[in-house]
Design an enzyme around this catalytic site. Structure first.
Site, PDB file in Angstrom:
ATOM      1  N   ASP A  43      19.077  -8.453   3.235  1.00 56.45           N
ATOM      2  CA  ASP A  43      18.268  -7.345   2.741  1.00 56.45           C
ATOM      3  C   ASP A  43      16.880  -6.776   4.065  1.00 56.45           C
ATOM      4  O   ASP A  43      16.638  -7.042   4.583  1.00 56.45           O
ATOM      5  CB  ASP A  43      16.864  -8.644   1.860  1.00 56.45           C
ATOM      6  CG  ASP A  43      16.360  -7.548   1.114  1.00 56.45           C
ATOM      7  OD1 ASP A  43      15.499  -5.861   1.438  1.00 56.45           O
ATOM      8  OD2 ASP A  43      15.969  -7.598   0.466  1.00 56.45           O
ATOM      9  N   ASP A 103      15.050  -0.963  -6.081  1.00 57.99           N
ATOM     10  CA  ASP A 103      15.390  -2.401  -7.076  1.00 57.99           C
ATOM     11  C   ASP A 103      15.546  -1.790  -8.229  1.00 57.99           C
ATOM     12  O   ASP A 103      14.434  -1.224  -8.631  1.00 57.99           O
ATOM     13  CB  ASP A 103      14.442  -2.922  -6.440  1.00 57.99           C
ATOM     14  CG  ASP A 103      14.292  -3.714  -5.102  1.00 57.99           C
ATOM     15  OD1 ASP A 103      14.947  -3.255  -4.505  1.00 57.99           O
ATOM     16  OD2 ASP A 103      13.520  -4.627  -4.832  1.00 57.99           O
TER      17      ASP A 103
END
Length: 219
Positions: A43, A103
């Site tokens: 990430d 997200d």
């Protein structure tokens, strides 16, 4: 029968503030292999504090190369939020999947926007071993109806998306388990041809998406 995954960042810290892999890519890759890891989610998070944002491709390649040398097959998941045309270079840096958006949230608006609106034009970059990732499944987390979760699962399968269950697997109601384990839907997602669906018709809020399957069938 579950696989084991781990989470890190190319920056000094993960999104949760734990140690990232900055300047320790080789060491971390070898450690993951020694631990028997099957999957790495990588990430971007704090990487912008130490790297130029536009060097993202080269930064991800560092870990991609390290994983290839680690001595164990580890699925490499690039979490770079779909920016800087990630689908176009994800496979080149060793990625097996790459995020195509920000997200997801457990709501119809979020899921449908990601699934219907933000996946157009990405089908050419999907294929066996290399997948567009519209983020994890929210099936069973309580924010949508059972019918909406069925749509979620069906659409992700048409998109040949990685199916990452985002709910608590220790307590799954029967209707949710039926969605996550539907054999016909899973067969579409796992079709060996590896072709991602495209939108073939749209009229207002009505859409038809189609995916070619091995043997000439169409989902």
């Amino acid at each position: 029968g579950l696989k084991l995954g781990i989470y890190s960042s190319p920056g000094p810290k993960t999104c949760a503030g734990y140690e990232g892999s900055y300047q320790h890519e080789e060491q971390d890759a070898r450690t993951y292999a020694a631990w028997g890891m099957d999957y790495l989610k990588y990430d971007w998070c704090s990487a912008s504090s130490v790297y130029d944002y536009h060097s993202m491709q080269a930064v991800y390649a560092k870990m991609g190369d390290a994983l290839l040398r680690a001595g164990r097959p580890i699925v490499f998941s690039l979490c770079q939020y779909g920016v800087l045309k990630g689908p176009q270079w994800g496979a080149k840096v060793g990625g097996n999947l790459w995020r195509t958006t920000g997200d997801i949230r457990d709501s119809w608006d979020s899921m449908s926007h990601i699934g219907f609106d933000l996946q157009t034009g990405l089908a050419p970059y999907a294929g066996p071993g290399h997948w567009n990732d519209p983020d994890m499944l929210e099936v069973g987390n309580g924010g949508m109806t059972v019918t909406e979760y069925q749509t979620h699962m069906s659409l992700w399968s048409l998109l040949a998306a990685p199916l990452l269950a985002g709910n608590d697997l220790r307590s799954v109601p029967p209707d949710i388990l039926a969605i996550l384990t539907n054999p016909e839907v899973l067969a579409v997602d796992q079709d060996p041809l590896g072709k991602e669906a495209t939108r073939v018709w749209k009229d207002g809020d009505l859409e038809v998406w189609a995916r070619p399957l091995k043997g000439g069938a169409i989902a």
